[in-house]
Design a protein around this motif. Structure first.
Motif, PDB file in Angstrom:
ATOM      1  N   ARG A  56       0.843  -1.201   0.000  1.00 21.89           N
ATOM      2  CA  ARG A  56       0.000   0.000   0.000  1.00 21.89           C
ATOM      3  C   ARG A  56       0.873   1.244   0.000  1.00 21.89           C
ATOM      4  O   ARG A  56       1.300   1.721   1.048  1.00 21.89           O
ATOM      5  CB  ARG A  56      -0.928  -0.018   1.213  1.00 21.89           C
ATOM      6  N   ASP A  60      -3.901  -2.802   8.366  1.00 17.32           N
ATOM      7  CA  ASP A  60      -5.220  -2.305   7.961  1.00 17.32           C
ATOM      8  C   ASP A  60      -5.410  -0.887   8.495  1.00 17.32           C
ATOM      9  O   ASP A  60      -5.806   0.028   7.770  1.00 17.32           O
ATOM     10  CB  ASP A  60      -6.305  -3.237   8.520  1.00 17.32           C
ATOM     11  N   ASP A 102      -4.898   3.141   6.393  1.00 18.25           N
ATOM     12  CA  ASP A 102      -5.915   4.191   6.265  1.00 18.25           C
ATOM     13  C   ASP A 102      -5.359   5.538   6.741  1.00 18.25           C
ATOM     14  O   ASP A 102      -5.646   6.581   6.148  1.00 18.25           O
ATOM     15  CB  ASP A 102      -7.177   3.845   7.072  1.00 18.25           C
TER      16      ASP A 102
HETATM   17 MG    MG Z   1      -8.916  -1.351   5.601  1.00 19.22          MG
END
Ligand code: MG
Ligand code: IPM
Length: 358
Positions: free
Chosen positions: A102, A243, A247
């Motif tokens: 990411r 996770d 964000d």
């Molecule tokens: Mg997420």
């Protein structure tokens, strides 16, 4: 040779954005054989399960999968194991897509859309490497049981050495192509499983002497990400911490609507999806930002299809539409700036296509 691509539009803005991104893919000129499949809520509605066997078969047979997003209020009442999200988690697990990349990259024209001061995020380029098929997301036992006259919920946070080693290797490898620094994030002061995580990352590091490795507790990492994000190059962490931190990192770059991701297995097969979810609140209004999915497609060209030139062209096209002032509402913060043009999903995709062709 034609690349086998499976497109899974999914739910909400995922389904809305995908046809436009397929137009963008066409405009790259890359030879793709595209199949479509059902995943998430849309699959529950028509097939009764979030990950139909047919979708899984198609996924296994493809070189890459491009996914929109899954989930929405229509399926919120379903039991945990029947929700649209299980489709995505099942696909990650069945294809062993353990390495989730990411990147949080700030496009210079969006510096003012960041929730942080422009000087804190100028030239920001972080890569979060999230372990994706283990940890508390998949640990057993799990459930809710009755005990002593009340309900008791439990999950298991578990990592085996080989799972930690392989994700650490991915992070070290990628850091070698970047700025050579890896920060491993854990909660080793409290959780045994992440104490082991820290030990194994240290052991794996012995094979990567050129990489500078640091360790950070997750609470501190969350704080440092909003205090001084540019201190990071590559962050490697487990499923749940990744996770949450991804964000946070996404927001630093201006909008969740800009962030792509890649989920890879050991054989180069990959699932590519925007970090944003299905955003049911804005679905169907032609306001969703397609750029995160376009950038996910660029990662797909790079990591699974070996189409480096198409990857570069897609990323340059995104850069140039931003420079030209095109803004979907999520990145249109400065309404007084007359140089900006507010566009919808369709017109943003049109602008990317025009940039690709110019
Ligand atoms: Mg997420
Ligand atoms: C993500 C999402 C998923 C996750 C959900 C939709 C299951 O939040 O990809 O970050 O928690 O992994």
């Amino acid at each position: 040779m034609s690349h086998q691509l499976l497109v899974l539009p999914g739910d909400g803005i995922g389904a809305e954005v995908m046809p436009h991104v397929e137009r963008v893919l066409d405009a790259t000129g890359v030879d793709l054989t595209v199949k479509h499949g059902l995943l998430g809520g849309v699959a529950i509605d028509s097939e009764g399960v979030a990950l139909p066997p047919e979708t899984l078969e198609k996924a296994k047979a493809s070189d890459a999968i491009l996914l929109g997003a899954v989930g929405g209020p229509a399926w919120d009442h379903l039991p945990m194991m029947d929700r649209p999200e299980r489709g995505l988690l099942g696909l990650r697990s069945e294809l062993d897509l353990f390495a989730n990349l990411r990147p949080a990259i700030l496009f210079e024209p969006l510096a003012h859309a960041s929730s942080l001061k422009p000087e804190l995020v100028a030239n920001l380029d972080i890569l979060i490497v999230r372990e994706l098929t283990g940890g508390i997301y998949f640990g057993e036992p799990r459930g809710v049981e009755e005990a002593d006259g009340q309900r008791r919920g439990f999950n298991t946070y578990v990592y085996a050495e080989d799972e930690i080693d392989r994700i650490a290797r991915v992070a070290f490898d990628l850091a070698q192509k970047r700025n050579g620094r890896v920060c491993s994030v854990d909660k080793a002061n409290v959780l045994e499983v992440t104490r082991l995580w820290r030990e194994v990352v240290d052991e794996t590091h012995a094979d990567f002497e050129d990489i500078e490795l640091s360790h950070m507790y997750v609470d501190n990492a969350a704080m440092q990400l909003v205090r001084a994000p540019k201190q990071f190059d590559v962050i490697v962490t487990g499923n749940m911490f990744g996770d949450i931190l991804s964000d946070v990192a996404a927001m630093l770059t201006g909008s969740l609507g800009m962030l792509p991701s890649a989920s890879l297995n050991g054989s180069g097969q990959g699932l590519y999806e925007p970090v944003h979810g299905s955003a049911p609140d804005i679905a169907g209004q032609n306001v969703a930002n397609p750029l995160a999915t376009v950038l996910s497609a660029a990662m797909m060209m790079r990591y699974s299809l070996d189409e480096m030139d198409a990857a570069d062209r897609l990323e340059r096209a995104v850069q140039s539409v931003l420079e030209a002032g095109f803004r979907t509402p999520d990145i249109m913060l400065d309404h007084s700036n007359t140089k900006l043009t507010r566009v919808g999903t369709d017109a943003m995709a049109d602008a990317v296509i025009a940039a690709l062709r110019s």
